[in-house]
Design a protein around this motif. Sequence first.
Motif, PDB file in Angstrom:
ATOM      1  N   VAL A  10     -23.618 -94.423  14.556  1.00 29.92           N
ATOM      2  CA  VAL A  10     -22.971 -93.506  15.485  1.00 29.92           C
ATOM      3  C   VAL A  10     -22.134 -94.347  16.447  1.00 29.92           C
ATOM      4  O   VAL A  10     -22.664 -95.214  17.146  1.00 29.92           O
ATOM      5  N   ILE A  11     -20.824 -94.091  16.444  1.00 33.49           N
ATOM      6  CA  ILE A  11     -19.927 -94.819  17.348  1.00 33.49           C
ATOM      7  C   ILE A  11     -19.057 -93.810  18.085  1.00 33.49           C
ATOM      8  O   ILE A  11     -18.708 -92.761  17.553  1.00 33.49           O
ATOM      9  N   SER A  12     -18.744 -94.124  19.320  1.00 32.65           N
ATOM     10  CA  SER A  12     -17.918 -93.195  20.088  1.00 32.65           C
ATOM     11  C   SER A  12     -16.440 -93.363  19.753  1.00 32.65           C
ATOM     12  O   SER A  12     -15.722 -92.384  19.630  1.00 32.65           O
ATOM     13  N   ASP A  13     -15.998 -94.590  19.592  1.00 29.70           N
ATOM     14  CA  ASP A  13     -14.582 -94.860  19.381  1.00 29.70           C
ATOM     15  C   ASP A  13     -14.374 -95.750  18.158  1.00 29.70           C
ATOM     16  O   ASP A  13     -15.096 -96.724  17.972  1.00 29.70           O
TER      17      ASP A  13
ATOM     18  N   LYS B  70     -14.933-104.229  20.888  1.00 30.65           N
ATOM     19  CA  LYS B  70     -15.400-105.304  20.014  1.00 30.65           C
ATOM     20  C   LYS B  70     -14.759-105.150  18.647  1.00 30.65           C
ATOM     21  O   LYS B  70     -14.703-104.055  18.090  1.00 30.65           O
ATOM     22  N   SER B  71     -14.262-106.253  18.102  1.00 24.53           N
ATOM     23  CA  SER B  71     -13.673-106.233  16.759  1.00 24.53           C
ATOM     24  C   SER B  71     -14.779-106.035  15.723  1.00 24.53           C
ATOM     25  O   SER B  71     -15.884-106.559  15.869  1.00 24.53           O
ATOM     26  N   ILE B  72     -14.443-105.262  14.679  1.00 28.42           N
ATOM     27  CA  ILE B  72     -15.385-105.070  13.580  1.00 28.42           C
ATOM     28  C   ILE B  72     -14.635-105.234  12.266  1.00 28.42           C
ATOM     29  O   ILE B  72     -13.441-104.967  12.186  1.00 28.42           O
ATOM     30  N   ASP B  73     -15.358-105.682  11.260  1.00 29.81           N
ATOM     31  CA  ASP B  73     -14.800-105.771   9.920  1.00 29.81           C
ATOM     32  C   ASP B  73     -15.290-104.559   9.159  1.00 29.81           C
ATOM     33  O   ASP B  73     -16.445-104.502   8.718  1.00 29.81           O
ATOM     34  N   ILE B  74     -14.464-103.561   9.041  1.00 30.72           N
ATOM     35  CA  ILE B  74     -14.837-102.274   8.454  1.00 30.72           C
ATOM     36  C   ILE B  74     -15.262-102.418   6.996  1.00 30.72           C
ATOM     37  O   ILE B  74     -16.062-101.639   6.493  1.00 30.72           O
ATOM     38  N   ASN B  75     -14.745-103.444   6.316  1.00 30.88           N
ATOM     39  CA  ASN B  75     -15.065-103.643   4.895  1.00 30.88           C
ATOM     40  C   ASN B  75     -16.478-104.166   4.670  1.00 30.88           C
ATOM     41  O   ASN B  75     -17.022-104.031   3.575  1.00 30.88           O
ATOM     42  N   THR B  76     -17.083-104.790   5.684  1.00 33.43           N
ATOM     43  CA  THR B  76     -18.435-105.326   5.524  1.00 33.43           C
ATOM     44  C   THR B  76     -19.509-104.333   5.953  1.00 33.43           C
ATOM     45  O   THR B  76     -20.688-104.599   5.755  1.00 33.43           O
ATOM     46  N   ILE B  77     -19.119-103.216   6.526  1.00 33.40           N
ATOM     47  CA  ILE B  77     -20.090-102.209   6.960  1.00 33.40           C
ATOM     48  C   ILE B  77     -20.462-101.336   5.767  1.00 33.40           C
ATOM     49  O   ILE B  77     -19.599-100.677   5.181  1.00 33.40           O
ATOM     50  N   SER B  78     -21.736-101.342   5.427  1.00 33.26           N
ATOM     51  CA  SER B  78     -22.183-100.540   4.286  1.00 33.26           C
ATOM     52  C   SER B  78     -22.626 -99.143   4.716  1.00 33.26           C
ATOM     53  O   SER B  78     -22.752 -98.249   3.889  1.00 33.26           O
ATOM     54  N   SER B  79     -22.873 -98.958   5.996  1.00 32.49           N
ATOM     55  CA  SER B  79     -23.306 -97.658   6.508  1.00 32.49           C
ATOM     56  C   SER B  79     -22.110 -96.730   6.683  1.00 32.49           C
ATOM     57  O   SER B  79     -20.975 -97.169   6.837  1.00 32.49           O
ATOM     58  N   LYS B  80     -22.403 -95.441   6.671  1.00 27.71           N
ATOM     59  CA  LYS B  80     -21.386 -94.447   6.992  1.00 27.71           C
ATOM     60  C   LYS B  80     -21.223 -94.404   8.509  1.00 27.71           C
ATOM     61  O   LYS B  80     -22.127 -94.766   9.258  1.00 27.71           O
ATOM     62  N   LEU B  81     -20.059 -93.941   8.973  1.00 26.14           N
ATOM     63  CA  LEU B  81     -19.764 -93.883  10.402  1.00 26.14           C
ATOM     64  C   LEU B  81     -19.732 -92.432  10.889  1.00 26.14           C
ATOM     65  O   LEU B  81     -19.160 -91.568  10.225  1.00 26.14           O
ATOM     66  N   TRP B  82     -20.297 -92.218  12.047  1.00 30.14           N
ATOM     67  CA  TRP B  82     -20.239 -90.925  12.712  1.00 30.14           C
ATOM     68  C   TRP B  82     -19.469 -91.159  14.004  1.00 30.14           C
ATOM     69  O   TRP B  82     -19.966 -91.780  14.926  1.00 30.14           O
ATOM     70  N   ILE B  83     -18.231 -90.685  14.032  1.00 29.12           N
ATOM     71  CA  ILE B  83     -17.352 -90.912  15.179  1.00 29.12           C
ATOM     72  C   ILE B  83     -17.504 -89.727  16.132  1.00 29.12           C
ATOM     73  O   ILE B  83     -17.270 -88.580  15.749  1.00 29.12           O
ATOM     74  N   THR B  84     -17.881 -90.007  17.386  1.00 29.34           N
ATOM     75  CA  THR B  84     -18.212 -88.931  18.315  1.00 29.34           C
ATOM     76  C   THR B  84     -17.141 -88.630  19.360  1.00 29.34           C
ATOM     77  O   THR B  84     -17.161 -87.558  19.946  1.00 29.34           O
ATOM     78  N   TYR B  85     -16.224 -89.564  19.631  1.00 27.62           N
ATOM     79  CA  TYR B  85     -15.254 -89.294  20.691  1.00 27.62           C
ATOM     80  C   TYR B  85     -13.798 -89.463  20.253  1.00 27.62           C
ATOM     81  O   TYR B  85     -12.992 -88.572  20.395  1.00 27.62           O
ATOM     82  N   GLN B  86     -13.444 -90.626  19.734  1.00 27.54           N
ATOM     83  CA  GLN B  86     -12.026 -90.912  19.514  1.00 27.54           C
ATOM     84  C   GLN B  86     -11.799 -91.718  18.238  1.00 27.54           C
ATOM     85  O   GLN B  86     -12.534 -92.654  17.949  1.00 27.54           O
ATOM     86  N   LEU B  87     -10.747 -91.318  17.512  1.00 32.76           N
ATOM     87  CA  LEU B  87     -10.256 -92.088  16.374  1.00 32.76           C
ATOM     88  C   LEU B  87      -8.789 -92.344  16.639  1.00 32.76           C
ATOM     89  O   LEU B  87      -8.016 -91.404  16.867  1.00 32.76           O
ATOM     90  N   CYS B  88      -8.426 -93.601  16.648  1.00 33.28           N
ATOM     91  CA  CYS B  88      -7.056 -93.964  17.004  1.00 33.28           C
ATOM     92  C   CYS B  88      -6.536 -95.010  16.022  1.00 33.28           C
ATOM     93  O   CYS B  88      -7.060 -96.117  15.948  1.00 33.28           O
ATOM     94  N   ILE B  89      -5.543 -94.624  15.254  1.00 34.85           N
ATOM     95  CA  ILE B  89      -4.821 -95.558  14.394  1.00 34.85           C
ATOM     96  C   ILE B  89      -3.422 -95.583  14.988  1.00 34.85           C
ATOM     97  O   ILE B  89      -2.559 -94.799  14.634  1.00 34.85           O
TER      98      ILE B  89
END
Length: 186
Positions: free
Chosen positions: A16-19, A36-55
Amino acid sequence: MIKNCKYFFIKTPILVISDLIYDRNGWETEVNKTLKSIDINTISSKLWITYQLCICQRNFTNNSLASSIIPKIYQCDATYLSLSDQVITLNEFIILCSSVIDLTSHQVTVKNDDGTVVLFEKLTKQLPKLKSINYTFTTPSNNTSKKSFEELWKIRHFSIYDYVRLFSIPEDFNIDCFYSFMKVCI
């Protein structure tokens, strides 16, 4: 359930991540009020975005970043969505926008399954919770028709938006109809 039960994560690995933000530095998320920087390709879990998605980096060379993140999303409850220079399908758009209240869309092309571009009024119809929109039409615009604003006027929730800002409005957009609409709303 996720916060209270450590066994839930083992059975259903969801972070569970807010942003979730993508800019020139890559993918980032907010942890303790710090990005904090994250490497999205190494995360095996699914993401639950609760506040903001910004590309939000403009003039992408990769216009499919929004599409590439969809398989990683368990649920998107983001109330703020900002997309720039992306090409996505209508189904992907609906997944990302299910809870959106504030949308910023800059040069985003949304396509139907058959490859045709989804009209602006059809996109707006998919966003019943929306209160604020900043929308830049693609150039050259192929997502409006001569009756676009007349169709927007028929959408009940469009008249209760708090904020509408449109950029690069195409010439075939009926500005007289828009002006009549604004006179009624104000």
